[in-house]
Design an enzyme around this catalytic site. Structure first.
Site, PDB file in Angstrom:
ATOM      1  CB  CYS A  47     -86.270  87.404 -34.519  1.00  0.00           C
ATOM      2  SG  CYS A  47     -85.997  86.486 -32.973  1.00  0.00           S
ATOM      3  CB  CYS A  93     -85.451  82.753 -32.888  1.00  0.00           C
ATOM      4  SG  CYS A  93     -86.784  83.133 -31.723  1.00  0.00           S
TER       5      CYS A  93
END
Length: 382
Positions: A312, A315
């Protein structure tokens, strides 16, 4: 619409839905954008990046503001919010439940007072279909009553009977609207809604009745409104077999990762819930090792991403320590990153579910996933 079951593993279904706005691979989690936007400053470009297939918007809220006629004048909801994939609009029926103090239910429909300015609003089956037609969504939900939990058997029986009559009115009105030359989406689909609370016999009888009413798909409503998870699973066990297997099945407003895993195992295709966005805005993020509260002091110096290996936007670029700082400082970016992570987690989980069903190893996947996502966060380094 074309609905094709590609694989089955027990009662779990892996299917494909072809719509005028693109293909939906199921099981699918629909990302909730109540007022044509995902709360947490998430754009439609973000939604594409994190693998969103379907966006869900709210009929009642868009009718109140900015107004469905305005949206139609501007080209429909897809153009208005710059989204080129499927949209499902709920019918306003849930507001019959959630705005109980501001409405009166009659046979003709529901009289509301707007939660924004108090002005009087009337919405019946025909009005709900007209609003959703103005929005031009891919899938429109039938207007129903989500009855309160708990309620008496007598109340539930009367409510379900009225919901059935409303469904017939919805179907007739949609047929009329889809035949008009100025309708934005003349291939708009209609999903009927099964109600009955936790009364098994009422649920089954209603499922049998609406299954013969020619809807494009069928939803189970009135769950996750106060009953236990075990009660919800019991109702799914007895009701889903009475809905057409060769049409999509949608469990409305559900739920946690565990709820979704259990419902897929019972034959459900479609899901939606505000949990990933609401929790994200409060710093609660999902991982395969449990849920984290990033406000906790122990993350103040933690330079790891929310979850190792997650793809994502949060992250890939930011640490727990930095996101915690943003949340503590009330910077919008902190909420945005947490919401993006949670939606990516849900969307990725649905991809994993589809692959597990295709490979006939869903039971194994479900067991392993449940062990990870339930309970408090388990730090691999502790």
């Amino acid at each position: 619409m074309k609905y094709e079951i590609l694989a089955k593993d027990g009662r779990a279904k892996r299917a494909r839905v072809e719509t005028v706005h693109g293909v939906i691979e199921t099981p699918v989690f629909m990302n909730v954008g109540t007022a044509a936007a995902i709360k947490g400053a998430v754009s439609t470009d973000d939604l594409r990046q994190i693998g969103t297939q379907v966006e869900l918007s709210n009929t009642y809220h868009l009718h109140v503001r900015p107004g469905d006629r305005l949206i139609k004048e501007l080209g429909g909801l897809h153009r208005f919010m710059n989204w080129d994939r499927p949209i499902l609009t709920d019918s306003g029926g849930f507001q019959v439940f959630s705005l109980a103090g501001l409405r009166r239910i009659k046979e003709e429909g529901v009289y509301f007072n707007s939660h924004i300015d108090g002005r009087k609003i009337f919405m019946g089956p025909e009005e709900s279909m007209q609003i959703q037609s103005n929005l031009g969504s891919t899938i429109a939900m039938a207007f129903d009553e989500c009855a309160p939990h708990p309620c008496t058997r007598e109340y539930m029986e009367n409510s379900v009977a009225r919901t059935t009559r409303w469904l017939e009115r919805c179907r007739m009105e949609m047929d009329r609207l889809n035949a008009l030359p100025d309708t934005i989406n003349r291939e708009q689909l209609l999903f009927g809604i099964n109600q009955g609370g936790t009364f098994e016999d009422i649920r089954i009888r209603h499922a049998d009745t609406i299954s013969g009413m020619g809807c494009d798909g069928y939803a189970l409503g009135g769950l996750a409104v106060g009953e236990s998870h075990e009660e919800m699973y019991r109702i799914l066990d007895v009701t889903v077999p009475h809905l057409p297997e060769r049409k999509p099945t949608y469990l409305m407003g559900v739920g946690t990762p565990a709820n979704i895993l259990e419902a897929v195992d019972r034959g459900v295709d479609f899901f939606d819930c505000v949990y990933p966005t609401r929790n994200g805005r409060h710093g609660h993020v999902y991982t395969n090792h449990g849920k984290l509260n990033l406000f906790n002091e122990r993350f103040a110096k933690d330079m790891r991403p929310i979850e190792e290996g997650c793809g994502c936007p949060a992250c890939r670029s930011y640490s727990r320590a930095y996101i915690r700082h943003l949340l503590k400082a009330k910077e919008m970016l902190g909420m945005r990153l947490c919401v993006l992570h949670n939606l990516y987690f849900y969307n990725t989980m649905m991809t994993e579910i589809r692959e597990a069903i295709e490979n006939h190893r869903y039971a194994e996947y479900k067991k392993r996933k449940l062990e990870g996502v339930t309970g408090d966060y388990k730090d691999k380094e502790n």
